[in-house]
Scaffold this motif. Structure first.
Motif, PDB file in Angstrom:
ATOM      1  N   ASN A  82      -8.148  18.380  -6.634  1.00  0.00           N
ATOM      2  CA  ASN A  82      -7.697  18.510  -5.248  1.00  0.00           C
ATOM      3  C   ASN A  82      -8.487  17.624  -4.298  1.00  0.00           C
ATOM      4  N   ARG A  83      -9.783  17.585  -4.495  1.00  0.00           N
ATOM      5  CA  ARG A  83     -10.617  16.753  -3.622  1.00  0.00           C
ATOM      6  C   ARG A  83     -10.291  15.276  -3.819  1.00  0.00           C
ATOM      7  N   GLN A  84     -10.196  14.867  -5.085  1.00  0.00           N
ATOM      8  CA  GLN A  84      -9.917  13.463  -5.397  1.00  0.00           C
ATOM      9  C   GLN A  84      -8.559  13.032  -4.850  1.00  0.00           C
ATOM     10  N   SER A  85      -7.543  13.858  -5.053  1.00  0.00           N
ATOM     11  CA  SER A  85      -6.195  13.523  -4.600  1.00  0.00           C
ATOM     12  C   SER A  85      -6.124  13.449  -3.079  1.00  0.00           C
ATOM     13  N   ALA A  86      -6.786  14.371  -2.415  1.00  0.00           N
ATOM     14  CA  ALA A  86      -6.782  14.382  -0.949  1.00  0.00           C
ATOM     15  C   ALA A  86      -7.495  13.153  -0.381  1.00  0.00           C
ATOM     16  N   VAL A  87      -8.625  12.807  -0.977  1.00  0.00           N
ATOM     17  CA  VAL A  87      -9.363  11.615  -0.541  1.00  0.00           C
ATOM     18  C   VAL A  87      -8.510  10.359  -0.750  1.00  0.00           C
ATOM     19  N   SER A  88      -7.839  10.298  -1.895  1.00  0.00           N
ATOM     20  CA  SER A  88      -7.002   9.141  -2.219  1.00  0.00           C
ATOM     21  C   SER A  88      -5.907   8.939  -1.176  1.00  0.00           C
ATOM     22  N   LEU A  89      -5.199  10.018  -0.850  1.00  0.00           N
ATOM     23  CA  LEU A  89      -4.120   9.922   0.138  1.00  0.00           C
ATOM     24  C   LEU A  89      -4.657   9.571   1.525  1.00  0.00           C
ATOM     25  N   THR A  90      -5.787  10.157   1.866  1.00  0.00           N
ATOM     26  CA  THR A  90      -6.368   9.916   3.193  1.00  0.00           C
ATOM     27  C   THR A  90      -6.756   8.450   3.363  1.00  0.00           C
ATOM     28  N   LEU A  91      -7.347   7.876   2.332  1.00  0.00           N
ATOM     29  CA  LEU A  91      -7.759   6.471   2.393  1.00  0.00           C
ATOM     30  C   LEU A  91      -6.567   5.522   2.337  1.00  0.00           C
ATOM     31  N   THR A  92      -5.522   5.920   1.631  1.00  0.00           N
ATOM     32  CA  THR A  92      -4.359   5.051   1.446  1.00  0.00           C
ATOM     33  C   THR A  92      -3.436   5.038   2.652  1.00  0.00           C
ATOM     34  N   LEU A  93      -3.373   6.139   3.391  1.00  0.00           N
ATOM     35  CA  LEU A  93      -2.409   6.294   4.479  1.00  0.00           C
ATOM     36  C   LEU A  93      -2.363   5.101   5.446  1.00  0.00           C
ATOM     37  N   PRO A  94      -3.476   4.697   6.070  1.00  0.00           N
ATOM     38  CA  PRO A  94      -3.384   3.581   7.028  1.00  0.00           C
ATOM     39  C   PRO A  94      -2.905   2.280   6.376  1.00  0.00           C
ATOM     40  N   LEU A  95      -3.339   2.033   5.136  1.00  0.00           N
ATOM     41  CA  LEU A  95      -2.922   0.817   4.433  1.00  0.00           C
ATOM     42  C   LEU A  95      -1.416   0.787   4.229  1.00  0.00           C
ATOM     43  N   VAL A  96      -0.867   1.920   3.810  1.00  0.00           N
ATOM     44  CA  VAL A  96       0.576   2.001   3.543  1.00  0.00           C
ATOM     45  C   VAL A  96       1.374   1.807   4.828  1.00  0.00           C
ATOM     46  N   VAL A  97       0.974   2.493   5.884  1.00  0.00           N
ATOM     47  CA  VAL A  97       1.693   2.406   7.164  1.00  0.00           C
ATOM     48  C   VAL A  97       1.667   0.978   7.702  1.00  0.00           C
ATOM     49  N   ILE A  98       0.484   0.383   7.746  1.00  0.00           N
ATOM     50  CA  ILE A  98       0.352  -0.980   8.282  1.00  0.00           C
ATOM     51  C   ILE A  98       1.103  -1.986   7.417  1.00  0.00           C
ATOM     52  N   PHE A  99       1.033  -1.804   6.107  1.00  0.00           N
ATOM     53  CA  PHE A  99       1.709  -2.747   5.208  1.00  0.00           C
ATOM     54  C   PHE A  99       3.231  -2.652   5.339  1.00  0.00           C
ATOM     55  N   LEU A 100       3.772  -1.430   5.363  1.00  0.00           N
ATOM     56  CA  LEU A 100       5.219  -1.257   5.496  1.00  0.00           C
ATOM     57  C   LEU A 100       5.730  -1.827   6.813  1.00  0.00           C
ATOM     58  N   PHE A 101       4.969  -1.621   7.855  1.00  0.00           N
ATOM     59  CA  PHE A 101       5.356  -2.064   9.190  1.00  0.00           C
ATOM     60  C   PHE A 101       5.299  -3.595   9.321  1.00  0.00           C
ATOM     61  N   LEU A 102       4.307  -4.208   8.695  1.00  0.00           N
ATOM     62  CA  LEU A 102       4.107  -5.659   8.817  1.00  0.00           C
ATOM     63  C   LEU A 102       4.374  -6.412   7.510  1.00  0.00           C
ATOM     64  N   MET A 103       5.222  -5.859   6.651  1.00  0.00           N
ATOM     65  CA  MET A 103       5.443  -6.450   5.327  1.00  0.00           C
ATOM     66  C   MET A 103       5.825  -7.939   5.357  1.00  0.00           C
ATOM     67  N   PRO A 104       6.780  -8.359   6.196  1.00  0.00           N
ATOM     68  CA  PRO A 104       7.134  -9.789   6.210  1.00  0.00           C
ATOM     69  C   PRO A 104       5.939 -10.682   6.531  1.00  0.00           C
ATOM     70  N   LEU A 105       5.114 -10.231   7.472  1.00  0.00           N
ATOM     71  CA  LEU A 105       3.934 -11.000   7.854  1.00  0.00           C
ATOM     72  C   LEU A 105       2.927 -11.062   6.710  1.00  0.00           C
ATOM     73  N   PHE A 106       2.724  -9.927   6.035  1.00  0.00           N
ATOM     74  CA  PHE A 106       1.794  -9.881   4.910  1.00  0.00           C
ATOM     75  C   PHE A 106       2.237 -10.802   3.770  1.00  0.00           C
ATOM     76  N   ILE A 107       3.532 -10.796   3.472  1.00  0.00           N
ATOM     77  CA  ILE A 107       4.048 -11.660   2.406  1.00  0.00           C
ATOM     78  C   ILE A 107       3.776 -13.119   2.725  1.00  0.00           C
ATOM     79  N   GLN A 108       3.980 -13.489   3.994  1.00  0.00           N
ATOM     80  CA  GLN A 108       3.762 -14.873   4.403  1.00  0.00           C
ATOM     81  C   GLN A 108       2.278 -15.236   4.345  1.00  0.00           C
TER      82      GLN A 108
END
Length: 470
Positions: free
Chosen positions: A280-306
């Protein structure tokens, strides 16, 4: 290491293009295929044995395990090299569609050998929880590999791919070996017969784990070959680029946390209550750390690809916008997997893995034929959901281990953020798109900081502030 990977992928994209990326993707798939089989899973089973012995403070036991690991990986490395050379004509014909790459695959035998030995050395560092040394070995190897890649690709183009792979893998082995030699343990030399005898339990478990990894690599080979035959090397290049992004950038969190997680649960594999707390601790930490990366990447995907590649790689988005959800789920489902391994329930682990891989092949082929790269992305998402469901049920039924309410609530919030980011990326009005996206990104960062501080006693703002002062 991620920054170095970004720079390296950018260079490949500019100097070699989608076709060059496709060739590298095919070579790496072939390398992984043979490396997984010939390595006999020692890199995975050694971590468990060394960490368990280290957890009990049994110096004699972990010293013998480290010594025999260092010897057995030399034999498996040579085995991998020989297999690659023998299979080179078939690999060239099957994976590249012609015999012109036979010599290239022969040369890759060295890469396979170096990689098997490097993984064995890193397993020792993981088992001993020498995380600082592990990070340094990986980082230095990446830096030197990057420095050698630039001139090779610039002056020789696609002809520089094989030399770069050999040099990078050789340097990675050199630096991993350097840090293993610094570990304080009683070094023991074994004859070939004694080494095999001592490593027998490790190899038995390793073969079971290797079998699962080997099947996974076969699936990758089948899918890669199908894509090349039905879509061409360029489509394979887009697919490889997408996997590189998922593996290098989001996989970073999976790798970093699993590196510490597996030895910890191996040391307490007899206590289900402690295992549940770790999960539970590991999974919660994983999601917490990943959340900003996923949101920013999905939102700016075309820019990131370029930024990461070039405009030519825009079709990769058709794969990534769906596959990223599968990766997000896998970040947690992999941790449930490891409980079965720590419990040594390899039979069930293998059975579930085989069923999953068969389904993955069928889905990949069917959805690619009908929907192209988007279909492959949807496959990753579907498999993530299916895998998480099956593994969670299995671990609960066997050991009574289950996710707590906090994790379930956290997962729901993270998924909501991700879906909102995906919808925002589709907005055509740029002002509305960037306004909403910026707000979502800021909220995800604040939420991640809040959860980290309140539940995990990790104050990122204080850590960053201290780093700046230093």
């Amino acid at each position: 290491k991620v920054i170095i990977g970004i720079a390296k992928n950018k260079i490949v994209a500019i100097l070699l293009g989608p076709e060059g990326m496709g060739i590298i993707g095919i070579f790496q798939t072939a390398i992984q295929f043979i490396q997984t089989g010939a390595g006999l899973g020692v890199n995975q089973s050694a971590v468990r044995d060394i960490s368990e012995a280290n957890g009990y403070g049994d110096r004699l036991r972990f010293s013998k395990t480290i010594s025999v690991t260092n010897q057995i990986i030399v034999y498996t490395g040579l085995l991998g090299c020989m297999i690659t050379i023998i299979l080179s004509p078939w690999l060239s014909k099957w994976m590249m569609g012609k015999n012109g790459y036979t010599f290239a695959f022969i040369c890759l035998g060295l890469v396979v050998m170096f990689n098997i030995m490097t993984e064995g050395q890193l397993a020792v560092l993981k088992g001993m929880r020498q995380l600082s040394a592990l990070a340094k070995a990986s980082l230095i190897g990446s830096i030197v590999g990057f420095v050698t890649a630039v001139p090779l690709y610039y002056f020789f183009g696609k002809k520089g791919i094989i030399p770069e792979l050999i040099i990078a893998s050789g340097l990675a082995l050199f630096f991993s070996n350097y840090f293993v030699k610094k570990i304080d343990y009683n070094k023991t030399k074994f004859s070939l017969k004694d080494a095999i005898k001592e490593a027998s339990p490790m190899i038995k478990m390793g073969i079971s784990l290797m079998f699962v990894s080997f099947l996974g690599t076969i699936v990758s080979l089948i899918v890669a070959s199908f894509i090349r035959r039905n879509g061409g090397i360029e489509i394979m290049g887009y697919y490889s680029a997408g996997n590189a992004i998922l593996g290098s950038y989001f996989g970073m969190i999976i790798t970093a946390l699993m590196t510490d997680y597996y030895p910890r649960i191996s040391a307490v594999n007899y206590d289900n209550e402690k295992l549940q707390d770790e999960l539970n601790r590991q999974s919660a930490v994983s999601l917490t750390l990943t959340l900003p990366l996923v949101v920013i990447f999905l939102f700016l995907m075309p820019l990131f690809i370029q930024i990461l590649y070039t405009k030519d790689f825009a079709p990769t988005m058709n794969y990534l916008k769906y596959a990223i959800y599968g990766t997000l789920i896998t970040i947690c489902s992999n941790q449930v997997d490891m409980i079965l391994v720590a419990k040594y329930n390899i039979k069930l682990f293998t059975t579930i893995a085989i069923i999953m891989l068969v389904i993955q092949v069928v889905l990949s082929i069917l959805l690619f034929k009908n929907f192209g790269l988007m279909g492959l992305g949807v496959t990753v998402a579907i498999m993530g959901i299916f895998h998480m469901t099956v593994m969670t049920i299995a671990v609960y039924k066997l050991y009574g281990i289950i996710y707590n309410k906090f994790f379930v609530k956290l997962a729901a919030i993270v998924l909501t953020f991700a879906i909102c980011a995906s919808l925002t990326a589709e907005i055509e009005n740029l002002i509305a798109k960037y306004t909403i996206g910026s707000i979502l990104s800021a909220l995800s960062l604040l939420f991640s900081f809040y959860i980290s501080k309140k539940h995990f006693d990790i104050d990122f703002i204080k850590i960053i502030s201290n780093k700046i002062k230093k």
